[in-house]
Design a protein around this motif. Sequence first.
Motif, mmCIF file in Angstrom:
data_model
loop_
_atom_site.group_PDB
_atom_site.id
_atom_site.type_symbol
_atom_site.label_atom_id
_atom_site.label_comp_id
_atom_site.label_asym_id
_atom_site.label_seq_id
_atom_site.Cartn_x
_atom_site.Cartn_y
_atom_site.Cartn_z
ATOM 1 N N ASN B 188 43.081 60.466 -1.712
ATOM 2 C CA ASN B 188 41.890 59.653 -1.880
ATOM 3 C C ASN B 188 40.668 60.319 -1.273
ATOM 4 O O ASN B 188 39.558 60.201 -1.790
ATOM 5 C CB ASN B 188 42.093 58.276 -1.246
ATOM 6 N N ARG B 189 40.874 61.018 -0.152
ATOM 7 C CA ARG B 189 39.764 61.723 0.478
ATOM 8 C C ARG B 189 39.205 62.770 -0.480
ATOM 9 O O ARG B 189 38.006 62.840 -0.715
ATOM 10 C CB ARG B 189 40.232 62.395 1.772
ATOM 11 N N LEU B 190 40.110 63.525 -1.084
ATOM 12 C CA LEU B 190 39.691 64.575 -1.997
ATOM 13 C C LEU B 190 38.902 64.008 -3.182
ATOM 14 O O LEU B 190 37.837 64.512 -3.549
ATOM 15 C CB LEU B 190 40.938 65.320 -2.493
ATOM 16 N N LEU B 191 39.433 62.907 -3.747
ATOM 17 C CA LEU B 191 38.760 62.291 -4.890
ATOM 18 C C LEU B 191 37.367 61.807 -4.509
ATOM 19 O O LEU B 191 36.395 62.010 -5.252
ATOM 20 C CB LEU B 191 39.582 61.108 -5.413
ATOM 21 N N THR B 211 31.483 64.625 10.622
ATOM 22 C CA THR B 211 32.918 64.739 10.330
ATOM 23 C C THR B 211 33.597 65.498 11.459
ATOM 24 O O THR B 211 32.957 66.199 12.235
ATOM 25 C CB THR B 211 33.143 65.473 8.991
ATOM 26 N N HIS B 212 34.908 65.341 11.583
ATOM 27 C CA HIS B 212 35.630 66.172 12.546
ATOM 28 C C HIS B 212 36.354 67.302 11.814
ATOM 29 O O HIS B 212 37.050 68.099 12.438
ATOM 30 C CB HIS B 212 36.609 65.332 13.360
ATOM 31 N N SER B 213 36.168 67.346 10.467
ATOM 32 C CA SER B 213 36.893 68.354 9.694
ATOM 33 C C SER B 213 35.956 69.486 9.290
ATOM 34 O O SER B 213 34.969 69.276 8.574
ATOM 35 C CB SER B 213 37.496 67.685 8.449
ATOM 36 N N ILE B 214 36.269 70.710 9.739
ATOM 37 C CA ILE B 214 35.442 71.863 9.399
ATOM 38 C C ILE B 214 35.481 72.116 7.898
ATOM 39 O O ILE B 214 34.464 72.365 7.263
ATOM 40 C CB ILE B 214 35.934 73.115 10.166
ATOM 41 N N ASP B 215 36.693 71.992 7.315
ATOM 42 C CA ASP B 215 36.828 72.200 5.875
ATOM 43 C C ASP B 215 35.907 71.278 5.095
ATOM 44 O O ASP B 215 35.248 71.683 4.141
ATOM 45 C CB ASP B 215 38.283 71.951 5.439
ATOM 46 N N GLU B 216 35.886 70.006 5.518
ATOM 47 C CA GLU B 216 35.069 69.023 4.820
ATOM 48 C C GLU B 216 33.590 69.403 4.908
ATOM 49 O O GLU B 216 32.851 69.338 3.930
ATOM 50 C CB GLU B 216 35.303 67.628 5.403
ATOM 51 N N ALA B 217 33.179 69.816 6.112
ATOM 52 C CA ALA B 217 31.774 70.193 6.314
ATOM 53 C C ALA B 217 31.392 71.363 5.410
ATOM 54 O O ALA B 217 30.339 71.369 4.784
ATOM 55 C CB ALA B 217 31.544 70.554 7.773
ATOM 56 N N LEU B 218 32.279 72.366 5.315
ATOM 57 C CA LEU B 218 31.963 73.543 4.511
ATOM 58 C C LEU B 218 32.040 73.250 3.015
ATOM 59 O O LEU B 218 31.334 73.851 2.218
ATOM 60 C CB LEU B 218 32.914 74.694 4.864
ATOM 61 N N LEU B 219 32.904 72.325 2.661
ATOM 62 C CA LEU B 219 33.027 71.976 1.249
ATOM 63 C C LEU B 219 31.786 71.228 0.757
ATOM 64 O O LEU B 219 31.290 71.459 -0.334
ATOM 65 C CB LEU B 219 34.284 71.115 1.034
ATOM 66 N N LEU B 220 31.284 70.282 1.621
ATOM 67 C CA LEU B 220 30.218 69.405 1.162
ATOM 68 C C LEU B 220 28.821 69.936 1.465
ATOM 69 O O LEU B 220 27.905 69.774 0.663
ATOM 70 C CB LEU B 220 30.369 68.020 1.823
ATOM 71 N N GLY B 221 28.659 70.570 2.644
ATOM 72 C CA GLY B 221 27.336 70.748 3.203
ATOM 73 C C GLY B 221 26.542 71.953 2.696
ATOM 74 O O GLY B 221 27.102 72.953 2.238
ATOM 75 N N ASP B 222 25.197 71.834 2.823
ATOM 76 C CA ASP B 222 24.308 72.983 2.682
ATOM 77 C C ASP B 222 24.189 73.701 4.018
ATOM 78 O O ASP B 222 23.751 74.848 4.089
ATOM 79 C CB ASP B 222 22.884 72.527 2.310
ATOM 80 N N ALA B 241 26.263 78.750 2.186
ATOM 81 C CA ALA B 241 25.595 79.235 0.977
ATOM 82 C C ALA B 241 26.482 79.264 -0.256
ATOM 83 O O ALA B 241 26.097 79.818 -1.273
ATOM 84 C CB ALA B 241 25.030 80.626 1.240
ATOM 85 N N PHE B 242 27.684 78.673 -0.192
ATOM 86 C CA PHE B 242 28.566 78.734 -1.371
ATOM 87 C C PHE B 242 27.871 78.080 -2.554
ATOM 88 O O PHE B 242 27.214 77.053 -2.408
ATOM 89 C CB PHE B 242 29.885 78.028 -1.094
ATOM 90 N N PRO B 243 28.029 78.692 -3.749
ATOM 91 C CA PRO B 243 27.336 78.146 -4.922
ATOM 92 C C PRO B 243 27.888 76.770 -5.321
ATOM 93 O O PRO B 243 29.034 76.453 -5.042
ATOM 94 C CB PRO B 243 27.623 79.185 -6.018
ATOM 95 N N ARG B 244 27.023 75.974 -5.909
ATOM 96 C CA ARG B 244 27.436 74.668 -6.432
ATOM 97 C C ARG B 244 27.435 74.747 -7.952
ATOM 98 O O ARG B 244 26.690 75.535 -8.521
ATOM 99 C CB ARG B 244 26.446 73.596 -5.965
ATOM 100 N N PRO B 245 28.155 73.893 -8.666
ATOM 101 C CA PRO B 245 29.090 72.901 -8.121
ATOM 102 C C PRO B 245 30.310 73.560 -7.468
ATOM 103 O O PRO B 245 30.772 74.604 -7.933
ATOM 104 C CB PRO B 245 29.492 72.099 -9.367
ATOM 105 N N ARG B 246 30.804 72.915 -6.427
ATOM 106 C CA ARG B 246 31.915 73.486 -5.667
ATOM 107 C C ARG B 246 33.225 72.793 -6.032
ATOM 108 O O ARG B 246 33.249 71.607 -6.307
ATOM 109 C CB ARG B 246 31.656 73.292 -4.170
ATOM 110 N N ASP B 247 34.279 73.569 -5.983
ATOM 111 C CA ASP B 247 35.601 72.998 -6.187
ATOM 112 C C ASP B 247 36.441 73.314 -4.948
ATOM 113 O O ASP B 247 36.499 74.476 -4.535
ATOM 114 C CB ASP B 247 36.261 73.608 -7.434
#
Lengths: 563, 284
Positions: B188-191, B211-222, B241-247
Motif C-alpha cells: 500500500n505504501r508503494l501504491l 519521513t524516516h525512510s531514506i529510500d522514500e525521500a530519494l524516491l519522492l523528493g527534489d 536530481a534523478f529524472p522524473r517521472p520516477r519508478d
Amino acid sequence: MRNRLLSFLSPVALLVAWEALVRLKILDIRFFAAPSQVLGRLVAMAASGMLMDDVSISLQRIFLGFLLGALPAIALGMLMGLSSPVRALLAPIAAAIYPIPKIAILPMIIILFGLGETSKILTVALSVFFLVLLNTAAGVLAIDPKYFDIARNNGASRWQIYWTVAFPAALPSIMTGCQLGMGFALTVIVGTEFLGADRGIGYRIWTSYQVYDIETTYAGLVVTAVIGWLLTILLQEIEHWIIPWRAAGQVRTSSVHTSSQEQSSMKRYAGIWLKAVRPFSFTASVIPVVLGGAAAAYYGFFNPWLFLLTLVGSVAIHAGTNLANDYYDHMKGADGPDSLGPSKVIQQGELSPRAVLGGAILAFALGAAIGLYLVSVAGSFIFWLGVFSILAGFFYTASPAALAYIGLGEITVFIFMGPVIVLGTYYVQAQQVSWPVVLLSLPIGFLVAAILHANNLRDIEGDRAIGKRTLASILGRHSAVIEYAILLGGCYLFLALIIALGIAPLWTIIAFLTLPTAISLARRAASTVDTKILNGVLRRTAQLHTNFGLLMIAGFVIGLFVK
Amino acid sequence: MGCDWANEMIGMAPAAAQAASPKIAVQHLEFAYPGARGGTIMALAGLNLAVPDGQFCCIVGPSGCGKSTLLRLLAGLEQPTRGNIAVRHDNPALPVNSMVFQGDSTFPWLTVRENVAYGLAQRHVPAALRVARVATFLDMVGLRSFSDAYPGQLSGGMRQRVSLARALANDPEILLMDEPFASLDEQNRLLLQLELLRIWETERKTVVFVTHSIDEALLLGDRVLLMSARPGRLLLDELVAFPRPRDPYTLKREAAFGDMAYRIWELLRREVNRARDIEMQGVA
C-alpha cells in the motif's frame, strides 16, 4: 447461548417459585402478593385508566425534568471541558453538590416552589444536571488534542471547532451521563411523588402501602421497573441514532438498503418465521383447547375473552416448543439437512440457531404472561397445571435426560396434549375439576400420541443411529406397528365409552366418520418400511387428529344448541 | 503567521519578489518546550531553511529530532520560541497549507465523504464544488465506494488514504506531510507513493515531507535534508536530481541512488546513535 437461556429461565424460575410459595401459604399473602395477583391488579388498573394516568404524569415529570437538567448541563459541561478558568470556577461547586442525594434537597425546593409540579420537575432536573455536567466535562477533557490540531489546520474557526470536534467527540460521554441521569430521574420522581403528590406512580405505591393494598404496591413496583427498562432501551436507540459511528465500528463493508428492498426482506423474514414456528402443527394444541372450551360451554360455562386468551397462550407456547425443539435437535445433531421432520430453517441457514432460540424465548414469554393472567383469574389449579406443563415441555427435549430421548415421548404428549390442555381450558372457564372432562379428552390424547408415534416409526433407523431412544426404536418395528394400531383403536374405544356414559352428547358420534381412515392408516403403517410412505402416514395421522377433533367439537356444539 | 515577510523585502516589485523569494523561509529558528523536570528542552536550535515554490522537499532524521515539530511550526500549530518563519501566501482564495498528520487522523464521527469534505466545509466552499472535489479525490485514493462508511469500518491503510484525500481536496499551496505512509504495509505504501508522485507531477505544489525512510525521500523528493539529533539542525542539504517521472524499482537499480542512500545512511546512523544516547541520559 446457554447463558442466554439461563438468564431467561432465572427470572421465570423466581416468579414460579414465588407464586408457588404464596400459593402453598409459606409466604404470608399479606406481605407478599403472588405474581399472578399482581398481574391481575395491573390489568384492572389498566382497564380503569388509573395506570395510564399515573404513568403519563410521572413520565411527563421525568421528561420535563430531564430536559431542564440535561440541556444546560451539556452546554455548561462543554464550557468546563474547553476552558480551564471555567473549570476552575465550577468544578469545586459541582464536586461539593454532586454527592448530596438530590431527594434530600426536596424540602428546600418545596419551601421555595411549593408542592406543585414545579418542585417535582426541579428535583428531577437537579439530579440529572450534575451527572450530565460532570460526564460532559470529562468527555471533552478526554478528547485527543490531535483532533483540535486537524480542525485548526483545516481552517476551522473556534466556534466551528466546538461544533465539529468537541461536541461530537464528547457525545459518547454525554450519552453516558444522560443514561445515568435518566436512571436517577426515575428514582427521584418516585421518591418525590411519595410526598405531596396526588397522582403518579410513586403516589400510587405510597398510598396503597398506607392502606395495606399490597397488590397495588407491587403493581407500582413492576410498573416502575418496566418504565426504567423502557427508558433504558429508548436511550440506547437514541444513542444508535445520534452516534452512528459507534454502532458502525464493527462492520467492515457498508451496504446500502433501499426502503423497498428492506420491505421485501421484512416480508421474506416474516415468511421464514411463519415457516419456523410450523403453524400446521398448531392443530395439536388448538384442537384440545377448542374441545375443552366446547365442553365447558356444553356444561354451561363460557367466557369468550378468557377462551381467546387460553387459545392465544397455548398457541404461543406451542410455537415456542417447536422453535426450542428445532434448536435443541440441531444442537444434538438429530436433524440433518435431509431430515424430513422439522422446519429446516436452521439447516438451510435461513435463521441462525441463536435467532431460533430467541424466538422460542419470546414465544414462551408471551405464553407465560398470558398464563400468569389466567392464574390470577382461575387460581392455584391452573398455576400447578402450568408449572407441570412447563417442566414437561422443558424435559421433553431440552434437558440432558430428555423424555423424548428415553422412550417417554408418547406418554408425555398423551398426557399434556390431551387431558391437561382440555381440563385446563375447561377449568379456566368453570373453575372446577371435572373427571368426565378428563375422560372426554382421552380420544384426542390417543391420536396426538399416535402422531408422535408415526413420526418415530418413520425415523426409527435414524434415531437408533444417533442413540435417540424412542418407544418405537426400543420396541422394534414389529411391536411399534402394533402399538400404533392400539393408539388409534384406543381413541375410538374411549369415544364409544364417553358417549355410552352420557358424558358427551350423542352427536359426537359423527367423529366415527373418520374410522375408515384410521383403519387404512394402521394397515398401511404395518405394510411398509419405506420412509416416504411412512411420512405420508405421519401426515395423514395429523390430519386424522384434526378431523376427529373438529367432528367431536362439532358434536359438542350441536349438542349445545339441540338439547 | 508572517506571510508577507518575503513580499516586503526592500524595493522589489511583487512579481520579481515572487520569482526570487522562497515559498518558505525559515531563519534562526529555535523551539523549546518545558521538560519533565522543570527545565526546558531544545527541540530546534538555529535552523535555517528556504524552500522554493514547487519544490518537493524531504526531511530525514532520527526519531525525536524535531522533524514533526518543524512541520507543526510551518503549519502554524506552534509558535517559534525565537527566529522567524515566513510563508508566502499567493492565492488568498486557497489555504496556504494542509497537513497530513502522523498516524490515524480521520474524525471517527464523520463518514469518509464528510472527512474529505471537512476543510472545504470549514471554508464554506459552495456545495456543488465541494461535492465534485470530494468525488475527484475519493476516486484518486480509490475509496469512492466507501463514501458513506465511517473510519471505524476501514482498515488503517484506508484511513490514511482518507487523510491524504482530505489534505489534497483542500488544494493548499503547500502540502505538509508527517510520515504519512509510515503505518502502511509495503504494497500500500508503494501504491500511495506512486499516486502521490503522479499528483505532484501534475500540480507541482510545494511539499515538505517528513519521513524516516531514506529510500522514500530519494524516491519522492527534489531535495533531501538530514536533521541532527536533538536539538535539530540541518546536517545535509542536497538536491536529488534523478529524472522524473520516477519508478521505484528502476531507480533503486541505479548506482547513483545506492551511493547517495549509503552516504546519507552513514551520516544518519551517527545521529541515530547520538539520539539514543540523549534518550538514555533522559532516562538516567
